[in-house]
Structures are given as C-alpha cells and as structure tokens.
Design a protein around this motif. Structure first.
Motif, PDB file in Angstrom:
ATOM      1  N   GLN A  39      -9.716 -20.434  -5.157  1.00 21.06           N
ATOM      2  CA  GLN A  39      -8.428 -20.662  -4.498  1.00 21.06           C
ATOM      3  C   GLN A  39      -8.562 -21.707  -3.393  1.00 21.06           C
ATOM      4  O   GLN A  39      -7.684 -22.563  -3.217  1.00 21.06           O
ATOM      5  CB  GLN A  39      -7.882 -19.357  -3.916  1.00 21.06           C
ATOM      6  CG  GLN A  39      -6.457 -19.467  -3.379  1.00 21.06           C
ATOM      7  CD  GLN A  39      -5.435 -19.678  -4.492  1.00 21.06           C
ATOM      8  OE1 GLN A  39      -5.320 -18.881  -5.413  1.00 21.06           O
ATOM      9  NE2 GLN A  39      -4.685 -20.772  -4.413  1.00 21.06           N
ATOM     10  N   ASP A  40      -9.669 -21.676  -2.659  1.00 19.91           N
ATOM     11  CA  ASP A  40      -9.867 -22.646  -1.578  1.00 19.91           C
ATOM     12  C   ASP A  40      -9.944 -24.077  -2.100  1.00 19.91           C
ATOM     13  O   ASP A  40      -9.370 -24.999  -1.515  1.00 19.91           O
ATOM     14  CB  ASP A  40     -11.139 -22.310  -0.800  1.00 19.91           C
ATOM     15  CG  ASP A  40     -10.975 -21.075   0.071  1.00 19.91           C
ATOM     16  OD1 ASP A  40      -9.814 -20.676   0.319  1.00 19.91           O
ATOM     17  OD2 ASP A  40     -11.997 -20.504   0.498  1.00 19.91           O
ATOM     18  N   VAL A  41     -10.662 -24.271  -3.193  1.00 13.44           N
ATOM     19  CA  VAL A  41     -10.771 -25.614  -3.779  1.00 13.44           C
ATOM     20  C   VAL A  41      -9.412 -26.070  -4.294  1.00 13.44           C
ATOM     21  O   VAL A  41      -8.991 -27.216  -4.089  1.00 13.44           O
ATOM     22  CB  VAL A  41     -11.819 -25.632  -4.913  1.00 13.44           C
ATOM     23  CG1 VAL A  41     -11.764 -26.953  -5.678  1.00 13.44           C
ATOM     24  CG2 VAL A  41     -13.213 -25.402  -4.347  1.00 13.44           C
ATOM     25  N   LEU A  42      -8.700 -25.177  -4.967  1.00 18.93           N
ATOM     26  CA  LEU A  42      -7.364 -25.512  -5.474  1.00 18.93           C
ATOM     27  C   LEU A  42      -6.413 -25.842  -4.326  1.00 18.93           C
ATOM     28  O   LEU A  42      -5.654 -26.818  -4.390  1.00 18.93           O
ATOM     29  CB  LEU A  42      -6.818 -24.345  -6.303  1.00 18.93           C
ATOM     30  CG  LEU A  42      -5.443 -24.554  -6.943  1.00 18.93           C
ATOM     31  CD1 LEU A  42      -5.439 -25.751  -7.883  1.00 18.93           C
ATOM     32  CD2 LEU A  42      -5.017 -23.291  -7.693  1.00 18.93           C
ATOM     33  N   ASN A  43      -6.460 -25.039  -3.275  1.00 21.39           N
ATOM     34  CA  ASN A  43      -5.617 -25.307  -2.096  1.00 21.39           C
ATOM     35  C   ASN A  43      -5.866 -26.708  -1.548  1.00 21.39           C
ATOM     36  O   ASN A  43      -4.925 -27.449  -1.209  1.00 21.39           O
ATOM     37  CB  ASN A  43      -5.906 -24.285  -0.991  1.00 21.39           C
ATOM     38  CG  ASN A  43      -5.359 -22.912  -1.307  1.00 21.39           C
ATOM     39  OD1 ASN A  43      -4.594 -22.728  -2.249  1.00 21.39           O
ATOM     40  ND2 ASN A  43      -5.763 -21.932  -0.515  1.00 21.39           N
ATOM     41  N   ALA A  44      -7.139 -27.094  -1.462  1.00 18.41           N
ATOM     42  CA  ALA A  44      -7.495 -28.398  -0.902  1.00 18.41           C
ATOM     43  C   ALA A  44      -6.993 -29.536  -1.770  1.00 18.41           C
ATOM     44  O   ALA A  44      -6.469 -30.536  -1.264  1.00 18.41           O
ATOM     45  CB  ALA A  44      -9.008 -28.487  -0.722  1.00 18.41           C
ATOM     46  N   TRP A  45      -7.153 -29.403  -3.082  1.00 13.97           N
ATOM     47  CA  TRP A  45      -6.679 -30.452  -3.984  1.00 13.97           C
ATOM     48  C   TRP A  45      -5.157 -30.577  -3.929  1.00 13.97           C
ATOM     49  O   TRP A  45      -4.600 -31.682  -3.857  1.00 13.97           O
ATOM     50  CB  TRP A  45      -7.123 -30.154  -5.410  1.00 13.97           C
ATOM     51  CG  TRP A  45      -8.463 -30.719  -5.751  1.00 13.97           C
ATOM     52  CD1 TRP A  45      -9.625 -30.039  -5.952  1.00 13.97           C
ATOM     53  CD2 TRP A  45      -8.790 -32.103  -5.910  1.00 13.97           C
ATOM     54  NE1 TRP A  45     -10.654 -30.901  -6.232  1.00 13.97           N
ATOM     55  CE2 TRP A  45     -10.176 -32.181  -6.223  1.00 13.97           C
ATOM     56  CE3 TRP A  45      -8.044 -33.277  -5.826  1.00 13.97           C
ATOM     57  CZ2 TRP A  45     -10.821 -33.393  -6.449  1.00 13.97           C
ATOM     58  CZ3 TRP A  45      -8.694 -34.494  -6.051  1.00 13.97           C
ATOM     59  CH2 TRP A  45     -10.066 -34.541  -6.358  1.00 13.97           C
ATOM     60  N   VAL A  46      -4.462 -29.459  -4.001  1.00 15.20           N
ATOM     61  CA  VAL A  46      -2.998 -29.494  -3.978  1.00 15.20           C
ATOM     62  C   VAL A  46      -2.502 -30.080  -2.658  1.00 15.20           C
ATOM     63  O   VAL A  46      -1.568 -30.898  -2.634  1.00 15.20           O
ATOM     64  CB  VAL A  46      -2.422 -28.079  -4.223  1.00 15.20           C
ATOM     65  CG1 VAL A  46      -0.918 -28.054  -3.933  1.00 15.20           C
ATOM     66  CG2 VAL A  46      -2.695 -27.647  -5.663  1.00 15.20           C
ATOM     67  N   GLU A  47      -3.126 -29.686  -1.549  1.00 18.64           N
ATOM     68  CA  GLU A  47      -2.740 -30.237  -0.252  1.00 18.64           C
ATOM     69  C   GLU A  47      -2.924 -31.759  -0.233  1.00 18.64           C
ATOM     70  O   GLU A  47      -2.049 -32.493   0.242  1.00 18.64           O
ATOM     71  CB  GLU A  47      -3.569 -29.595   0.848  1.00 18.64           C
ATOM     72  CG  GLU A  47      -3.254 -30.135   2.245  1.00 18.64           C
ATOM     73  CD  GLU A  47      -4.141 -29.525   3.315  1.00 18.64           C
ATOM     74  OE1 GLU A  47      -4.411 -30.214   4.322  1.00 18.64           O
ATOM     75  OE2 GLU A  47      -4.575 -28.365   3.144  1.00 18.64           O
ATOM     76  N   ARG A  48      -4.048 -32.217  -0.755  1.00 18.44           N
ATOM     77  CA  ARG A  48      -4.337 -33.659  -0.742  1.00 18.44           C
ATOM     78  C   ARG A  48      -3.304 -34.442  -1.555  1.00 18.44           C
ATOM     79  O   ARG A  48      -2.799 -35.478  -1.120  1.00 18.44           O
ATOM     80  CB  ARG A  48      -5.737 -33.892  -1.312  1.00 18.44           C
ATOM     81  CG  ARG A  48      -6.178 -35.349  -1.331  1.00 18.44           C
ATOM     82  CD  ARG A  48      -7.595 -35.466  -1.876  1.00 18.44           C
ATOM     83  NE  ARG A  48      -8.021 -36.855  -1.948  1.00 18.44           N
ATOM     84  CZ  ARG A  48      -9.181 -37.242  -2.444  1.00 18.44           C
ATOM     85  NH1 ARG A  48     -10.045 -36.337  -2.910  1.00 18.44           N
ATOM     86  NH2 ARG A  48      -9.500 -38.520  -2.485  1.00 18.44           N
ATOM     87  N   VAL A  49      -3.001 -33.958  -2.741  1.00 23.67           N
ATOM     88  CA  VAL A  49      -2.033 -34.642  -3.607  1.00 23.67           C
ATOM     89  C   VAL A  49      -0.626 -34.558  -3.015  1.00 23.67           C
ATOM     90  O   VAL A  49       0.114 -35.546  -2.973  1.00 23.67           O
ATOM     91  CB  VAL A  49      -2.069 -34.027  -5.022  1.00 23.67           C
ATOM     92  CG1 VAL A  49      -0.981 -34.620  -5.897  1.00 23.67           C
ATOM     93  CG2 VAL A  49      -3.430 -34.252  -5.667  1.00 23.67           C
TER      94      VAL A  49
END
Length: 218
Positions: A5-15
């Motif tokens: 979830q943390d990795v997904l959160n970071a990617w979604v935030e970046r995009v």
C-alpha cells in the motif's frame, strides 16, 4: 497484489501531483480497495477537482467499493468482452461471484460513467463483441453468467463511446455525433437495437470514417 500500500500510495501521489489522471490495473476487490485508498489519500493531500482516475478492469466489486468509486469520481474501464470470450473460467468463479463481476449495471445505476476496455491483446479487440457481451452476459458456449449485470444496447453504446471520451476529458470533441465534434463514426449493416442480441458481434461493418475521411469501406 504486486505492490505494498505504501508503494502504491507513493506512485499514485506522484502521478496525481503531476496533473496526470491515474490509471491502475486492478481486478479483485482487494486490489480495487487498495487503488481507491491511494487515490483518496492523494486527493486529500493535493485536491484536484478535475481528476478522473481510472481503474482498468475493476472486475469484482461490492456495494461499499461502488460507493467509494463514485465518491472518488473514479471511472471503471471494464473488461467488456470478457463475458463472451472467457466463459470457460466462470464455473471456477461461480454464479455468485459473477453477479458482482464486470458490474456495468451496478455502476450505471450508481451514476458512475463506466467505460469499456478490451484487454487487447490478451483479450479480443472487438467493440461489437463487447456490445453483445454487455447486453447478453452470455458466453460463446451459450451459458449466461451474472444476468443481473446486463445493460441495454443504448447504454452499451454509450459505455463504448461517450463514456470513454469522458474518461480522457475528451467528451466535448468526441464520443457522440454532434456539431463541432470530430467526424469519427462507423456505419453498420444492421441496427444493434433491433438485431438478435446474440448476433450483435456478427454485424457487418460497412464503413469507418476518421476525421471526416473514409478509412475503410466494405
């Protein structure tokens, strides 16, 4: 799940912060929930009123997920040819699961502008097969699964056209035939509204027009 979830959160935030609409492949209810958690978090931290995040496939849902999808203004890009093309898998899923899978009826009834996806090239790229599958929920083997998720021909056409344009912020220039929009359309030999629903996929394409110019003619 392929990411935490943390990795997904970071990617979604970046995009999301780059002003790009997130499009994440999520099939199961757990993956869809994780995607929504990331989108909800990004929107809370960095609000973008015009964001239209997409969930590719968005296959297995429940009432709680549908409510979250609507609240997040997310757009499911449903694997629309799946009910016709893959019925050999459905006995393993079971009827109860299929009543909540490729849930176009539930999405539209909730006011969610779901659009269509083919999963090409693992799945066939055939809009007419998609229309038939959405309308009948019947596979190539003649069996019907999840009949409660059937939609009308008119709704299926909108899912395949205007809703797809809406998903990419292009509804003002494409997705329907109207003055000022791109002259992109197809001429069919039969009317999908009146032909036998089980024959929609076999309707002959007489002509396709792109940008006002004929690209194909039978």
């Amino acid at each position: 799940m392929t990411e935490s979830q943390d990795v997904l959160n970071a990617w979604v935030e970046r995009v999301h912060c780059a002003g790009i609409d997130v499009n994440c492949h999520a099939n199961g209810d757990v993956a869809i929930a994780a995607m929504l958690t990331a989108v909800e978090r990004a929107q809370k931290l960095y609000p973008r009123p015009d964001a239209r995040p997409r969930i590719t496939h968005c296959t297995l849902v429940n009432d709680a997920l549908i409510a979250r999808i609507k609240a997040a203004k997310a757009i499911p890009a449903v694997f629309s040819t799946y009910p016709y093309y893959n019925p050999d898998k459905f006995p393993f899923y079971g009827e109860e699961t299929l009543e909540h899978a490729m849930a176009l009826r539930s999405f539209l009834d909730a006011g969610i502008p779901a659009c269509a996806g083919s999963d090409f090239d693992p799945g066939p790229f055939s809009p007419l097969m998609a229309l038939q599958a959405m309308v009948t929920r019947k596979g190539w083997d003649g069996k019907t699964w999840g009949a409660n998720q059937r939609i009308t021909v008119a709704e299926a056409l909108k899912v395949n056209t205007l809703n797809g344009a809406y998903a990419t912020h292009e509804e003002t220039i494409k997705g329907s035939i109207a003055p000022g929009k791109l002259a992109d359309f197809v001429v069919l030999a039969d009317d999908p509204h009146t032909v036998d629903p089980d024959r929609i996929k076999d309707i002959r394409i007489l002509r396709t027009v792109t940008g006002g110019a004929t690209a194909y003619e039978a």
